[in-house]
Motif scaffolding. Structure first.
Motif, PDB file in Angstrom:
ATOM      1  N   ILE A  58       0.219   0.299  69.454  1.00  0.00           N
ATOM      2  CA  ILE A  58       0.829  -0.104  70.723  1.00  0.00           C
ATOM      3  C   ILE A  58       0.334   0.822  71.820  1.00  0.00           C
ATOM      4  O   ILE A  58      -0.106   1.940  71.552  1.00  0.00           O
ATOM      5  N   ASP A  59       0.415   0.364  73.049  1.00  0.00           N
ATOM      6  CA  ASP A  59       0.094   1.189  74.201  1.00  0.00           C
ATOM      7  C   ASP A  59       1.281   2.090  74.522  1.00  0.00           C
ATOM      8  O   ASP A  59       2.418   1.809  74.127  1.00  0.00           O
ATOM      9  N   ALA A  60       1.026   3.142  75.275  1.00  0.00           N
ATOM     10  CA  ALA A  60       2.077   4.087  75.632  1.00  0.00           C
ATOM     11  C   ALA A  60       3.172   3.446  76.485  1.00  0.00           C
ATOM     12  O   ALA A  60       4.316   3.885  76.445  1.00  0.00           O
ATOM     13  N   ASN A  87       3.097 -10.662  70.351  1.00  0.00           N
ATOM     14  CA  ASN A  87       3.353 -11.437  71.566  1.00  0.00           C
ATOM     15  C   ASN A  87       3.759 -10.484  72.686  1.00  0.00           C
ATOM     16  O   ASN A  87       4.842  -9.922  72.663  1.00  0.00           O
ATOM     17  N   VAL A  88       2.870 -10.293  73.651  1.00  0.00           N
ATOM     18  CA  VAL A  88       3.095  -9.348  74.737  1.00  0.00           C
ATOM     19  C   VAL A  88       3.835 -10.036  75.883  1.00  0.00           C
ATOM     20  O   VAL A  88       3.450 -11.117  76.319  1.00  0.00           O
ATOM     21  N   ALA A 128      -1.792  -3.697  73.458  1.00  0.00           N
ATOM     22  CA  ALA A 128      -0.360  -3.496  73.660  1.00  0.00           C
ATOM     23  C   ALA A 128       0.433  -3.684  72.377  1.00  0.00           C
ATOM     24  O   ALA A 128       1.435  -3.001  72.166  1.00  0.00           O
ATOM     25  N   VAL A 129       0.008  -4.600  71.516  1.00  0.00           N
ATOM     26  CA  VAL A 129       0.675  -4.784  70.219  1.00  0.00           C
ATOM     27  C   VAL A 129      -0.243  -5.550  69.277  1.00  0.00           C
ATOM     28  O   VAL A 129      -0.526  -6.720  69.462  1.00  0.00           O
ATOM     29  N   GLY A 130      -0.713  -4.849  68.271  1.00  0.00           N
ATOM     30  CA  GLY A 130      -1.562  -5.477  67.267  1.00  0.00           C
ATOM     31  C   GLY A 130      -1.471  -4.713  65.965  1.00  0.00           C
ATOM     32  O   GLY A 130      -1.165  -3.524  65.944  1.00  0.00           O
ATOM     33  N   PHE A 174       7.014  -5.460  74.898  1.00  0.00           N
ATOM     34  CA  PHE A 174       7.226  -5.501  76.344  1.00  0.00           C
ATOM     35  C   PHE A 174       6.429  -4.371  76.980  1.00  0.00           C
ATOM     36  O   PHE A 174       6.571  -3.215  76.605  1.00  0.00           O
ATOM     37  N   THR A 175       5.561  -4.755  77.921  1.00  0.00           N
ATOM     38  CA  THR A 175       4.683  -3.780  78.559  1.00  0.00           C
ATOM     39  C   THR A 175       4.866  -3.834  80.073  1.00  0.00           C
ATOM     40  O   THR A 175       5.445  -4.791  80.600  1.00  0.00           O
TER      41      THR A 175
END
Length: 178
Positions: A58-60, A87-88, A128-130, A174-175
């Motif tokens: 995931i991203d920060a 699912n972002v 972001a999410v993988g 959620f980003t």
């Protein structure tokens, strides 16, 4: 059997201090810091730091729904699966830019991944999410910094190598939009 690896990629803010204060005493959490080398460098360090075969990235600025990791991981019972996209969602859709980006995520990313899932045509497992199968990533040469889009680059490498790339629409993340 969950490991958490936090990579501080040369942040100039309090990221490292906050991570150490919150998780420094938790044996399940490994906190690493490195000179800024970009996201691909941080991803490569994270993969090296874990023993896990399934690596969720995931991203920060991303927050996962409670069940997102389990929903992503369940796809790896199929030995043909090399990666799974979550699912972002835009977490700050109150601004005009946030609303536009939310619309883009729904219309383009979500619908495109639903269609791509049916034909093994997902071209990007987003940063972001993988979730990634470690052995597939390593066989493809790992995350490298020779691209501006390491998530797309690795996804295409896995497809080229014959792996299946899936989409888990219920694995919500959620980003923050710019």
């Amino acid at each position: 059997a969950l490991e958490v690896v936090v990579i501080d990629d040369g942040s100039r803010d309090a990221t490292l201090a906050v991570a150490r204060a919150a998780f420094g005493g938790d044996g399940r959490v490994t906190i690493l810091t490195q000179r800024n080398g970009g996201k691909a460098s941080a991803l490569a360090a994270g993969v090296r730091a874990t023993r896990a075969e399934i690596v969720v990235v995931i991203d920060a600025d991303t927050v996962l729904a409670k069940d997102a990791i389990a929903l992503l991981a369940r796809h790896f019972t199929d030995p043909a699966v090399g990666a799974v996209s979550g699912n972002v969602h835009v977490g700050n859709a109150a601004t005009l830019m946030g609303r536009w980006q939310r619309l883009e995520y729904i219309c383009q990313h979500h619908l495109e991944r639903l269609a791509g899932d049916a034909v093994n045509g997902i071209s990007v497992v987003p940063g972001a999410v993988g979730a990634w199968r470690r052995s597939a990533v390593e066989a493809a040469g790992g995350f490298t910094g020779d691209t501006l889009a390491e998530d797309c680059d690795m996804t295409l490498k896995l497809l080229r190598d014959g792996w299946r790339v899936r989409y888990e629409a219920a694995a919500d993340a959620f980003t923050e939009a710019p």
